[in-house]
Structure formats: structure tokens, C-alpha cells
Design an enzyme around this catalytic site. Structure first.
Site, PDB file in Angstrom:
ATOM      1  CB  CYS A 198      -5.852  38.987   7.076  1.00  0.00           C
ATOM      2  SG  CYS A 198      -7.449  38.686   7.760  1.00  0.00           S
ATOM      3  CG  HIS A 235      -6.515  36.852  14.249  1.00  0.00           C
ATOM      4  ND1 HIS A 235      -6.271  36.506  12.935  1.00  0.00           N
ATOM      5  CD2 HIS A 235      -5.462  36.377  14.953  1.00  0.00           C
ATOM      6  CE1 HIS A 235      -5.121  35.843  12.856  1.00  0.00           C
ATOM      7  NE2 HIS A 235      -4.616  35.740  14.069  1.00  0.00           N
TER       8      HIS A 235
HETATM    9  C1  CIR Z   1      -4.564  31.644   9.571  1.00  0.00           C
HETATM   10  O1  CIR Z   1      -5.319  30.814  10.100  1.00  0.00           O
HETATM   11  O2  CIR Z   1      -3.557  32.072  10.121  1.00  0.00           O
HETATM   12  C2  CIR Z   1      -4.915  32.124   8.181  1.00  0.00           C
HETATM   13  N1  CIR Z   1      -5.504  31.054   7.448  1.00  0.00           N
HETATM   14  C3  CIR Z   1      -5.851  33.312   8.240  1.00  0.00           C
HETATM   15  C4  CIR Z   1      -5.222  34.506   8.880  1.00  0.00           C
HETATM   16  C5  CIR Z   1      -6.147  35.677   8.940  1.00  0.00           C
HETATM   17  N2  CIR Z   1      -5.483  36.808   9.461  1.00  0.00           N
HETATM   18  C6  CIR Z   1      -6.076  37.784  10.127  1.00  0.00           C
HETATM   19  O3  CIR Z   1      -7.259  37.703  10.451  1.00  0.00           O
HETATM   20  N3  CIR Z   1      -5.332  38.810  10.495  1.00  0.00           N
END
Ligand code: CIR
Length: 256
Positions: free
Chosen positions: A251, A164
Site C-alpha cells: 500500500c 483488498h
Molecule cells: C484504508 O482503509 O483505506 C487504509 N486505512 C488502508 C489502505 C491499505 N491499502 C492497501 O492495502 N492498498
């Protein structure tokens, strides 16, 4: 200033969360819970109220509550995650947003648009949006139309190296920005006071500003020092179990 924070307790299924870093191993659930509790305490020290949502075993990545929603001072937006296993997370977040925003101020990203909150970085009334594997052109277009109604600008930032946008760049208010990797020389960020993060500490680009204090992941001394030298108070949080499934400090919460 932020008043509210929403977090979601990790579920046991988090050990099956999506990861591009299997070499870091599987998360230890008990340690993840302890790290989450410490994260909540750190947020409370920044003067916000924290709403803690219950775990949802149906969605391994649902503790990363930043991705199914975008919260601003003008409105909230329910996103449309690009990861198939995360799409259903939006149904649980919408009623929570309704506790804070009137219904007419809650908008939606819809197919064919996809967008995850981790790709959205708010810098005042400018929103930088990563065009990533999770967030597509149509999603960015829809976000531009929604936020445009409130006089906000949406600026697309293509990315290829990380998950992201906020995996590699953070805005710390007061024109200060920490950048790692591909974000160090993006023309979109030319006007900011940028601090470059060394490659070996790139994970720590995912820190968060909360009311003048910056939460920094544990184990990144160069980044910690750089943030302190910019004049911020800091709180260090251990996020190692979340790093194993590509998550970090931003996140794990919605801040507004
Ligand atoms: C994913 O791959 O969606 C999750 N394992 C990690 C999400 C991380 N979110 C973020 O950076 N906003």
C-alpha cells in the site's frame, strides 16, 4: 524490472486513518515516520529511484499511495477510491503521474465505478482485480476496457474476508504466489506455484517483489523462510504502525 517508485510521507492525521483493527491501538506518528524512512532505504537498495511526495493533512490515509493509482508499463490509471474519505487523494496523484507518463496514457476510473489500487495485482499482462467493499463491478469493467486496449487481461476475484485483494495474496514473479485465507483455493490462481501462509502470519501476505528482492514485514518468520526458500533475497521492514490502520508494504508505494 521496476525503475521508479512513488511514496508519500504519512501525515500527522494518519492516526485517524480508517481501520478494521482498533484493538491494535492508534499509530505512533514518530515511529511511523521512522518506519517510512527505513522503507524508502529498503526500496533504494532494490535499484529504483524513489519520488517522495509531501504529507497531506487533509487525507489521513494518503500515505497509502497505491490506492489512488495503478501504474503499468503501458499506461497509468487514476482510480476512484470506494472509501469516501479517500476520493480526494486522486487530485494530488495525477500531476505526479504526468511526470512519468504522457497525458494520453493516463486514464481514469469514474462514477459509478469505484476501484482502489490495493485490489489490483499485476501478473505479467494479466491483472487480477478484487471485487471488494472498495472496488465494484463497474470499476472492474472500466479497468478491463482500459487495459484491454493494450492486450492485457483483467480477471475479477471476489473477496469477502479482507480489505483488498493484495491484503491476502502477492505475486512474486516467476509464477510464484503467496496466498492466505480465502485466496488459497481461488480457481483464478490454480496455475501458479502457490505457497500457503498460515493464518497467524496472514498479514505477511502483503509483501512486495522489487527487482528480485522481496520486502517482507518484520515479525513473520514462517513467511520470511518460505520466501527465502523460493530463492529470493529478502529485506525485512517494520510496518507495525501501518498495520494498525490496515496498511502494509504494498500500500505504501507505486512501483513501475
Ligand atoms: C484504508 O482503509 O483505506 C487504509 N486505512 C488502508 C489502505 C491499505 N491499502 C492497501 O492495502 N492498498
Amino acid at each position: 524490472m521496476f525503475q521508479h517508485v512513488i511514496v508519500k510521507t504519512p501525515c500527522k492525521a494518519m492516526v485517524n486513518g480508517i481501520t478494521d483493527h482498533p484493538e491494535l491501538g492508534t499509530p505512533d506518528y514518530e515511529k511511523a515516520l521512522a518506519q517510512h524512512a527505513a522503507y524508502i532505504e529498503a526500496l533504494k537498495q532494490c535499484g529504483v529511484d524513489v519520488t517522495v511526495l509531501p504529507p497531506d493533512e487533509a487525507y489521513p490515509d494518503s500515505c497509502f499511495v497505491e490506492d489512488p493509482a495503478i501504474v503499468t508499463k503501458y499506461c497509468a490509471i487514476v482510480t476512484n477510491p470506494g472509501a469516501a474519505s479517500r476520493k480526494g487523494e486522486t487530485a494530488a496523484i495525477e500531476p505526479v503521474l504526468e511526470q512519468f507518463y504522457p497525458k494520453e496514457k493516463i486514464f481514469h476510473i469514474t462514477d459509478p465505478g469505484t476501484l482502489e489500487g490495493g485490489d489490483v495485482m499485476m501478473c505479467g499482462d494479466t491483472f487480477y482485480v478484487g471485487r471488494s467493499a472498495r472496488t465494484n463491478e463497474a470499476g472492474i469493467q472500466q479497468l478491463g476496457e482500459i487495459l484491454g486496449q493494450f492486450g492485457c487481461k483483467v480477471v475479477e476475484v471476489p473477496l469477502t474476508e479482507v480489505l483488498h485483494l493484495k491484503t491476502g495474496v502477492v505475486y512474486l514473479e516467476n509464477n510464484n504466489m503467496l496466498t492466505a485465507g480465502e485466496f488459497c483455493d481461488k480457481p483464478a490462481f490454480a496455475g501458479y506455484n502457490k505457497v500457503t501462509i498460515p493464518a497467524e502470519e496472514a498479514y505477511a501476505a502483503n509483501c512486495i517483489w522489487v527487482n528480485g528482492t522481496v520486502l517482507v514485514p518484520e515479525g513473520y518468520p514462517t513467511v520470511l523462510k518460505a520466501v527465502q526458500e523460493l530463492g529470493y533475497k529478502t529485506i525485512v521492514c517494520d510496518t507495525f504502525e501501518y498495520r494498525k490502520i490496515d496498511g502494509g508494504l504494498s500500500c505504501l508505494s507505486l512501483r513501475f
